[in-house]
Design an enzyme around this catalytic site. Structure first.
Site, PDB file in Angstrom:
ATOM      1  N   HIS A 135       0.852  -1.179   0.000  1.00  0.00           N
ATOM      2  CA  HIS A 135       0.000   0.000   0.000  1.00  0.00           C
ATOM      3  C   HIS A 135       0.895   1.238   0.000  1.00  0.00           C
ATOM      4  O   HIS A 135       2.037   1.199   0.467  1.00  0.00           O
ATOM      5  CB  HIS A 135      -0.887   0.020   1.243  1.00  0.00           C
ATOM      6  CG  HIS A 135      -1.952  -1.021   1.242  1.00  0.00           C
ATOM      7  ND1 HIS A 135      -3.029  -0.960   2.091  1.00  0.00           N
ATOM      8  CD2 HIS A 135      -2.116  -2.153   0.514  1.00  0.00           C
ATOM      9  CE1 HIS A 135      -3.814  -2.006   1.891  1.00  0.00           C
ATOM     10  NE2 HIS A 135      -3.275  -2.743   0.938  1.00  0.00           N
ATOM     11  N   GLU A 167       1.001   3.873   1.842  1.00  0.00           N
ATOM     12  CA  GLU A 167       1.513   4.272   3.154  1.00  0.00           C
ATOM     13  C   GLU A 167       2.699   3.416   3.574  1.00  0.00           C
ATOM     14  O   GLU A 167       3.718   3.921   4.045  1.00  0.00           O
ATOM     15  CB  GLU A 167       0.428   4.128   4.234  1.00  0.00           C
ATOM     16  CG  GLU A 167      -0.823   4.931   3.986  1.00  0.00           C
ATOM     17  CD  GLU A 167      -1.908   4.138   3.290  1.00  0.00           C
ATOM     18  OE1 GLU A 167      -1.644   3.536   2.213  1.00  0.00           O
ATOM     19  OE2 GLU A 167      -3.027   4.120   3.803  1.00  0.00           O
ATOM     20  N   CYS A 179      -6.075   1.819   5.926  1.00  0.00           N
ATOM     21  CA  CYS A 179      -6.691   0.570   6.363  1.00  0.00           C
ATOM     22  C   CYS A 179      -6.089   0.182   7.718  1.00  0.00           C
ATOM     23  O   CYS A 179      -5.115   0.798   8.166  1.00  0.00           O
ATOM     24  CB  CYS A 179      -6.447  -0.522   5.321  1.00  0.00           C
ATOM     25  SG  CYS A 179      -4.739  -1.097   5.261  1.00  0.00           S
ATOM     26  N   CYS A 193      -2.250  -0.403   7.573  1.00  0.00           N
ATOM     27  CA  CYS A 193      -1.471   0.828   7.430  1.00  0.00           C
ATOM     28  C   CYS A 193      -1.538   1.676   8.696  1.00  0.00           C
ATOM     29  O   CYS A 193      -0.538   2.287   9.080  1.00  0.00           O
ATOM     30  CB  CYS A 193      -1.952   1.611   6.216  1.00  0.00           C
ATOM     31  SG  CYS A 193      -1.558   0.770   4.652  1.00  0.00           S
TER      32      CYS A 193
END
EC number: 3.5.4.33
Length: 153
Positions: free
Chosen positions: A54, A56, A84, A87
């Site tokens: 992801h 992040e 999420c 993260c």
């Protein structure tokens, strides 16, 4: 927030680049206390065949590697979509000082909805959280991306 300067424009550029690569258009930027951009990334889960890739996570990894340290105490993270749970946990572990995010994620968010990672007593570090920064633009990127995927655009 006197003298506040948003870096969401850079996160949005990363999100657009991710979308152009066929990834879900999410972008993230790590900013030092001095205002220097330390790392930026967009989603790369498909490209890297890695469900943890992801924006992040990639930005945090790149910042830690560039600084040769495992924590980002005092640093800010700008991300186009509410993180999420995975993260959010990484943000806490990295000791990010402030999290700025754009669009809310009612389906998979881990900050304001869903798991609410920062509200758990097991969460050892809670960043300051600011939501809705360029939220309409970030949401528009996501809506367009998914509409195109469904053939509705």
């Amino acid at each position: 927030m006197s003298g506040f300067r948003s870096y969401m424009d850079l996160a949005l550029a990363e999100a657009r680049a991710a979308g152009d690569r066929g990834e879900v258009p999410v972008g993230a930027v790590v900013v030092a206390p001095s205002g220097r951009v330390v790392a930026r990334a967009g989603n790369r889960t498909r490209e890297l065949c890695d469900p943890t890739a992801h924006a992040e996570i990639l930005a945090i990894r790149a910042a830690c590697a560039a600084l040769e340290q495992e924590r980002l105490t005092g640093y800010d993270l700008y991300v186009t979509l509410e993180p999420c749970p995975m993260c959010a946990a990484a943000i806490s572990a990295a000791r990010i000082a402030r999290l700025y995010y754009g669009a809310a994620d009612p389906k998979s968010g881990g900050v304001a909805v869903g798991a609410r990672v920062f509200a758990h007593p097991q969460c050892h570090h809670v960043p300051e959280v600011y939501d809705g920064i360029a939220g309409a633009e970030a949401e528009g990127l996501l809506r367009t991306f998914f509409a195109q995927r469904r053939g509705n655009a």
